[in-house]
Design an enzyme around this catalytic site. Structure first.
Site, PDB file in Angstrom:
ATOM      1  N   CYS A   1      -1.378  -2.155   6.212  1.00 24.66           N
ATOM      2  CA  CYS A   1      -1.975  -0.905   5.754  1.00 24.66           C
ATOM      3  C   CYS A   1      -3.257  -1.195   5.003  1.00 24.66           C
ATOM      4  O   CYS A   1      -4.068  -0.313   4.790  1.00 24.66           O
ATOM      5  CB  CYS A   1      -0.986  -0.081   4.943  1.00 24.66           C
ATOM      6  SG  CYS A   1      -0.345  -0.952   3.555  1.00 24.66           S
TER       7      CYS A   1
ATOM      8  N   GLU B   1       4.785   4.113  -0.306  1.00 29.53           N
ATOM      9  CA  GLU B   1       3.539   3.439   0.090  1.00 29.53           C
ATOM     10  C   GLU B   1       3.305   3.762   1.553  1.00 29.53           C
ATOM     11  O   GLU B   1       4.104   3.355   2.400  1.00 29.53           O
ATOM     12  CB  GLU B   1       3.677   1.927  -0.101  1.00 29.53           C
ATOM     13  CG  GLU B   1       3.416   1.473  -1.503  1.00 29.53           C
ATOM     14  CD  GLU B   1       2.052   1.871  -1.994  1.00 29.53           C
ATOM     15  OE1 GLU B   1       1.066   1.740  -1.234  1.00 29.53           O
ATOM     16  OE2 GLU B   1       1.961   2.350  -3.132  1.00 29.53           O
TER      17      GLU B   1
HETATM   18  C1  UN1 Z   1       0.995  -3.138   3.894  1.00 31.33           C
HETATM   19  O1  UN1 Z   1       0.453  -3.555   4.893  1.00 31.33           O
HETATM   20  O2  UN1 Z   1       1.988  -2.381   3.977  1.00 31.33           O
HETATM   21  O3  UN1 Z   1      -3.099  -6.740   0.426  1.00 31.33           O
HETATM   22  C2  UN1 Z   1       0.529  -3.473   2.552  1.00 31.33           C
HETATM   23  C3  UN1 Z   1      -2.518  -6.949   1.483  1.00 31.33           C
HETATM   24  C4  UN1 Z   1      -1.050  -6.768   1.565  1.00 31.33           C
HETATM   25  C5  UN1 Z   1      -0.871  -5.374   2.046  1.00 31.33           C
HETATM   26  C6  UN1 Z   1       0.485  -4.923   2.243  1.00 31.33           C
HETATM   27  N1  UN1 Z   1      -0.427  -7.043   0.317  1.00 31.33           N
HETATM   28  O4  UN1 Z   1      -3.118  -7.245   2.492  1.00 31.33           O
END
Ligand code: UN1
Length: 541
Positions: free
Chosen positions: A342, A308
């Site tokens: 992210c 990811e």
């Molecule tokens: C990340 O920032 O690595 O939907 C992903 C959301 C979180 C994102 C996580 N679950 O904002």
């Protein structure tokens, strides 16, 4: 280098088996803490004071159930007050690679044959303990990564959700059947574990993502070498304590904070590593992918990578949208946890017919964001470390140098204290191909881009190498359909912000350079941690 080892705490397993964990049959998201209730505010303040008194303690590596100290140590610091040490940690290096791998391999020999009940009951016990210790864990996040109370609650709630969701998914998967039974045969499909996984999580969801990748691994029967981020090892240590208290057998998870270069790379390259579950930057994700692709002497499988990586997430606002809702969605997705997700909105793409009005309202909204010590629960805390602060401020300069117009923010938030505080920053009139429109910043910096119309807005939204999250604000059903078809992101949201995915409702993972689209918290996730074995048995009696 390992210098001393001592036996793990005695008796934790007995305690765990008498713990009366709830075993759910259907999944329900953990509700968020209601801080309008003064009792919850009191509990949070008490937890913060308790944790404040526990700052600076030393934590050991745990390899095969044994506490291990290394000569070298690392400190994790409070980003709101960098003179404050949150935890003192060992630093796993080259010398710990083989012991960690051997412990995980040994544990795999029994864990892989444990019943699904045994594995899922462990997760249910973990979720029970997490609920009991929720406020304390939230307080650790306040100190170690600078989350405010709301963000810390979201992180722990997601971790609790992962426990229950993946346990229920493992039960579902254990009941899988071959789609066809041939006459004269009994045919089975079994999802068996892969082996030893290297789990390399980020610091920004130090509970949810670190725990989620670990729990998905072990509930499927794999064993894990866990290398938490150097910015958040204490939260991982607390989680590891909970795993032990819940009855984790020795070696099923090996707790190894350490150096990316000597420990992380070696564990990725190890011939006995079967898969790597990673969340972090695109650069590191691609390096892992490359390292994992090389067959090492003695390696008899193709390593699987579950990656990811970054995002450059856009919210597209149409001329017919509810502007107040759009302003609110953009502001909270851009500046929640200082933009360090992210999934954060880092580009607002606004129809030229409402551009000025939107910008004015956004400026007013963003200037209300309070920045300060997360222990006091402001809207925004610091960014994670000094390096991040410098990188982010560099992007702000670059954004202006490339023709952006600074609307608000742009500097360190000096009044907030000695920590790594940056003002929430909005830069308008950004060219769709400008650096700050293309590269992931991972900080509280929003680029606002003008579009000619909705379709043009979607084209801009699709113009990066990423494809993680995105949102559109429009009242037109036709435009919503166009967005569903054309907005190329793993997580699309309509008339709501682009962060805050809920386990089960919004399986999470992106396209293109955002990663392998692993869809954490969804029905396909556990398949990544298993391999299917098909068995056809001729009926002979
Ligand atoms: C990340 O920032 O690595 O939907 C992903 C959301 C979180 C994102 C996580 N679950 O904002």
């Amino acid at each position: 280098m390992a210098t001393t080892t001592t036996p793990a705490r005695e008796g934790t397993r007995t305690a765990a088996t008498i713990n009366n964990a709830r075993i759910p049959t259907t999944f329900k998201n953990e509700p968020s803490v209601d801080f309008s209730n003064p009792e919850n505010t009191r509990r949070m303040r008490a937890a913060i004071e308790k944790v404040r008194n526990e700052l600076g303690r030393e934590y050991d590596l745990v390899i095969g159930g044994r506490r291990v100290k290394t000569a070298e140590k690392t400190e994790s610091l409070n980003p709101a007050k960098p003179s404050e040490v949150v935890g003192l940690h060992q630093a796993a290096g080259a010398a710990e690679v083989e012991p960690a791998m051997q412990a995980a391999l040994k544990a795999f020999e029994t864990w892989k044959y444990c019943s699904v009940e045994e594995r899922t009951n462990l997760l249910f016990r973990v979720s029970h303990l997490l609920r009991e210790r929720k406020f304390e864990l939230m307080a650790w996040m306040v100190f170690e990564v600078g989350k405010n109370w709301l963000e810390a609650d979201g992180d722990i709630a997601e971790l609790i959700d992962f426990c229950d969701f993946y346990a229920l998914e493992a039960i579902r998967l254990s009941k899988a059947e071959s789609p066809v039974q041939l006459p004269g045969e009994r045919d089975w499909l079994r999802y068996i574990p892969l082996g030893v996984g290297a789990v390399i999580p980020p610091w920004n969801f130090p509970g949810a993502i670190m725990g989620g990748m670990t729990l998905a691994s072990i509930v499927c029967g794999n064993t894990v070498v866990l290398k938490p981020s150097g910015d958040s090892p204490t939260i991982a240590a607390k989680f590891f304590e909970i795993l032990e208290e819940a009855g984790l057998p020795d070696g099923v998870v090996n707790f190894c904070p350490g150096h990316g270069n000597s420990f992380g790379n070696s564990i990725v390259e190890h011939p006995k590593t079967r898969y790597i579950a990673f969340t972090g930057s695109k650069e590191v994700g691609l390096q892992i992918n490359q390292r994992a692709a090389v067959q090492q002497p003695g390696q008899i499988w193709i390593k699987r990578t579950i990656l990811e990586m970054g995002g450059k997430d856009s919210i597209v606002v149409d001329a017919d949208a509810d502007l107040d809702a759009a302003v609110e969605g953009v502001a909270s997705a851009a500046f929640g946890f200082s933009g360090q997700k992210c999934s954060a909105c880092s580009r607002a793409i606004i129809d030229e017919r409402v551009y000025d009005k939107f910008l004015q309202r956004l400026k007013e909204r963003v200037e209300k964001i309070t920045v300060g010590d997360p222990a006091l629960n402001p809207a925004m805390g610091p960014v994670v470390n000094e390096k991040a602060m410098k990188t982010i401020l560099g992007y702000v300069e670059n954004g202006v140098a490339e023709g952006g117009r600074l609307i608000t923010g742009g500097s360190r938030a000096q009044d907030a204290g000695e920590g790594y505080f940056i003002q929430p920053t909005v830069i308008a009139d950004v060219d769709p191909m400008a650096t700050i429109s293309q590269q992931e910043i991972f900080g509280p910096v929003l680029a606002v881009i003008k579009s000619h119309n909705f379709e043009h807005g979607l084209q801009i939204a699709n113009n990066t190498e990423f494809g993680l999250t995105g949102a559109v604000y429009t009242t037109s059903d036709d435009k919503i359909e166009v967005a569903k078809q054309q907005f190329h992101v793993g997580n699309l949201y309509i008339n709501r912000k682009c962060s805050g995915a809920m386990v089960g409702a919004h399986p999470f993972g992106g396209f293109n350079m955002s990663g392998t689209d692993s869809k954490a918290g969804g029905p396909d996730y556990l398949l990544l941690f298993t391999q299917a074995k098909s068995i056809g048995e001729k009926i002979t009696k």
